[in-house]
Scaffold this active site. Structure first.
Site, mmCIF file in Angstrom:
data_model
loop_
_atom_site.group_PDB
_atom_site.id
_atom_site.type_symbol
_atom_site.label_atom_id
_atom_site.label_comp_id
_atom_site.label_asym_id
_atom_site.label_seq_id
_atom_site.Cartn_x
_atom_site.Cartn_y
_atom_site.Cartn_z
ATOM 1 N N CYS A 38 0.866 -1.181 0.000
ATOM 2 C CA CYS A 38 0.000 0.000 0.000
ATOM 3 C C CYS A 38 0.903 1.233 0.000
ATOM 4 O O CYS A 38 2.000 1.184 -0.536
ATOM 5 C CB CYS A 38 -0.950 -0.019 1.199
ATOM 6 S SG CYS A 38 -0.128 0.105 2.801
ATOM 7 N N ARG A 39 0.487 2.287 0.606
ATOM 8 C CA ARG A 39 1.298 3.505 0.645
ATOM 9 C C ARG A 39 2.441 3.389 1.655
ATOM 10 O O ARG A 39 3.584 3.660 1.344
ATOM 11 C CB ARG A 39 0.428 4.720 0.993
ATOM 12 C CG ARG A 39 1.197 6.017 1.078
ATOM 13 C CD ARG A 39 0.289 7.201 1.425
ATOM 14 N NE ARG A 39 1.068 8.383 1.692
ATOM 15 C CZ ARG A 39 1.584 8.679 2.886
ATOM 16 N NH1 ARG A 39 1.381 7.906 3.923
ATOM 17 N NH2 ARG A 39 2.302 9.771 3.049
#
Length: 146
Positions: free
Chosen positions: A106-107
């Protein structure tokens, strides 16, 4: 008395600060140097560093899963990663292979950690979280597609 206390406190803080910067003995010296042949994907830890992911990402038995939102993905993603936004994962479990190593990203590693835990609770055994997410990937200088 105050001077002695201040001197003791300053000394203690200096000692703590100098210890905090010591490198961990298990941390690789050059994380960019991990080679695919040296990685045993059957025995990866729950959380995998970006150098390891980079080394194994092109293997046929490895799938990268990005659980960010489409606009985040469009802003920059790991080449070859599959987009499956976090909110859609529960209804798309049949799309996640059970016969391959799955690395979730993800981020920053938070959402992917949650999804990794969710998948493991739902019977997936070879699922791993990429530590630090796309932010760590970019800090390491690895390629990003837009």
């Amino acid at each position: 008395m105050k001077r002695r206390f201040f001197l003791s406190l300053t000394t203690a803080l200096f000692v703590l600060a100098s210890c905090a910067g010591a490198p961990a003995a298990s941390m690789p010296v050059a994380p960019n140097m991990v080679q695919s042949s040296a990685v045993d994907v059957a025995n990866l830890p729950l959380n995998v560093d970006v150098a390891t992911v980079r080394a194994i990402m092109e293997r046929d038995d490895v799938v990268l899963l990005d659980v960010r939102e489409p606009e985040e993905y469009a802003a920059g993603h790991i080449p070859g990663v599959r987009l499956m936004p976090m909110g859609t994962v529960p209804v798309r479990l049949n799309e996640i292979p059970t016969d391959k190593t799955v690395i979730v990203t993800c981020r920053s590693g938070n959402r992917s950690g949650q999804i990794t835990d969710f998948l493991r609770r739902n019977g997936f055994t070879n699922v791993h979280n990429m530590q630090g997410g796309i932010l760590a990937w970019q800090r390491a200088g690895y390629p990003v597609e837009r």
